[in-house]
Design an enzyme around this catalytic site. Structure first.
Site, mmCIF file in Angstrom:
data_model
loop_
_atom_site.group_PDB
_atom_site.id
_atom_site.type_symbol
_atom_site.label_atom_id
_atom_site.label_comp_id
_atom_site.label_asym_id
_atom_site.label_seq_id
_atom_site.Cartn_x
_atom_site.Cartn_y
_atom_site.Cartn_z
ATOM 1 C CD GLN A 70 16.698 37.207 6.205
ATOM 2 O OE1 GLN A 70 15.875 36.356 6.551
ATOM 3 N NE2 GLN A 70 17.434 36.855 5.056
ATOM 4 C CB CYS A 100 11.592 33.074 3.535
ATOM 5 S SG CYS A 100 10.595 31.838 4.641
ATOM 6 N N GLY A 214 23.717 26.978 0.567
ATOM 7 C CA GLY A 214 22.969 25.798 0.341
ATOM 8 C C GLY A 214 23.697 24.551 0.139
ATOM 9 N NE ARG A 237 17.347 24.041 8.828
ATOM 10 C CZ ARG A 237 16.990 25.072 8.468
ATOM 11 N NH1 ARG A 237 17.762 25.934 7.774
ATOM 12 N NH2 ARG A 237 15.663 25.913 8.641
#
Length: 375
Positions: A70, A100, A214, A237
């Site tokens: 990325q 971001c 998400g 995460r």
């Protein structure tokens, strides 16, 4: 170079700054053979202006395939140069960051999610990136920015970028971004998730591929998204904070592969070899044991001995200079039954996370109007 063939990106690990580095990706690949891995975002300028040390930022072991680089930036010339320089490292895809919300990136840096407000530039950037590589290209974005958060505005962005460039894959973080100074952590929590926008994109852009991102925290929820028609699912995460519980089920529960019988002891034996091979490689004792061991600290989450293991690790970081000595000092905290047990049954998750999403889809996007606007 011979093209590699991998299973499709049904499951991918999100790019996370200061988290998805070489050390974490090595651990992730030891646990899952088929998850697609993403690098941290690298600014194009970071790549272009290196003084003979590109390996520090771009090198990785061959075992990490399939792997996506990325990059971020807002200068077409530097994006072109960075992509060209990355070719020597044979990434499997190049992804452009348009998601971001960090003030350092979207604020003073004027790239990241702020680029969603300029789809024409993103289309030009993707054309430049694609022209300088022979691997697929993709965009990671949010569903909107501040008050530019309607479904039609998201479609405008997707339509224009895909019309102006060869981009056929978009990773959609199903929250908008708020650029009023809230932290990146709050930007992952405060804006509501709108999965219906993602599924409407599948309906309105049938020739494109979309990965959903998400709020998805388990393989149960990944499979729920896939059953509802998602092309792929990206987890962030949860894949870092619970690597064994999350990545340990990817190959079997997502890809339908037979169980490998992998245990955490076997993983750590192989990780020790890796760790001791890279310690001090960058000079001045960097990376050190603390840096190399960082991704391991959640490997025993919720298991007996986890708290003691972390306390011993904190102590060992003060004096251990090899991974071998680090493990000798710390793993006594973990029972053999934990170290030697293969991955257990799939943990629970929200199986109905997407149950009502089809009833919430916004009206179809009128592509013909957009064709007239962008003609």
């Amino acid at each position: 170079m011979v093209a590699r063939r991998y299973l499709p990106p049904l499951f991918s690990v999100a790019p996370m700054m200061e988290w998805t580095d070489n050390h974490y990706r090595t651990l992730a690949r030891l646990i899952s053979k088929h998850a697609w891995l993403y690098t941290e975002m690298l600014a194009a300028e970071t790549i272009v202006y290196q003084k003979g040390n590109l390996d520090r930022f771009l090198a990785y072991s061959p075992e990490q395939h399939p792997i996506v680089l990325q990059i971020g930036g807002n200068n077409l010339e530097n994006l072109a140069k960075a992509t060209e320089l990355a070719n020597a490292y044979h990434y499997d895809e190049i992804n452009f960051n348009c998601g971001c919300p960090s003030p350092k990136v979207a604020g003073h840096g004027c790239f990241g999610v702020r680029l969603m407000l300029d789809p024409k530039f993103v289309g030009e950037a993707m054309s430049v990136i694609a022209a300088n590589t022979n691997v697929p290209v993709s965009v990671k974005c949010r569903i909107g920015v501040d008050d530019h958060d309607s479904y039609n505005e998201l479609c405008d962005f997707i339509y224009k970028v895909s019309s102006l460039s060869p981009t056929r894959h978009f990773i959609i973080h199903s929250r908008k971004a708020l650029l009023n100074g809230i932290s990146p952590a709050d930007n992952r929590r405060i804006p509501p998730l709108k999965y219906e926008y993602y599924y409407a994109l599948l309906r309105d852009f049938p020739d494109l591929k979309f990965t959903i991102n998400g709020g998805i925290n388990s393989v149960v929820e990944v499979n729920a998204a896939l059953r509802e028609g998602a092309h792929g699912v990206m987890v962030g995460r949860a894949a870092y904070n619970y690597p064994w519980q999350t990545l340990g089920h990817v190959d079997t529960a997502i890809y339908g592969q037979p169980s490998s019988g992998l245990t955490r002891r076997k993983i750590l034996e192989r990780y020790q070899e890796y760790g001791d091979s890279v310690l001090g490689r960058n000079g001045s004792n960097r990376p050190n044991v603390r840096e190399v061991a960082k991704p391991l600290l959640n490997l025993f989450y919720s298991e007996p001995g986890n708290s003691l293991w972390k306390r011993k690790a904190d102590s060992a970081f003060q004096h251990c200079t090899t991974m071998k000595s680090f493990f000798e000092e710390t793993l006594v905290a973990i029972p053999d039954s934990v170290l030697d047990s293969p991955i257990a049954g799939v943990p629970s998750g929200h199986e109905d996370l997407f149950a009502n999403v089809q009833g919430l889809l916004p009206p179809p996007y009128n592509v013909r109007e957009q064709e007239a606007v962008y003609a």
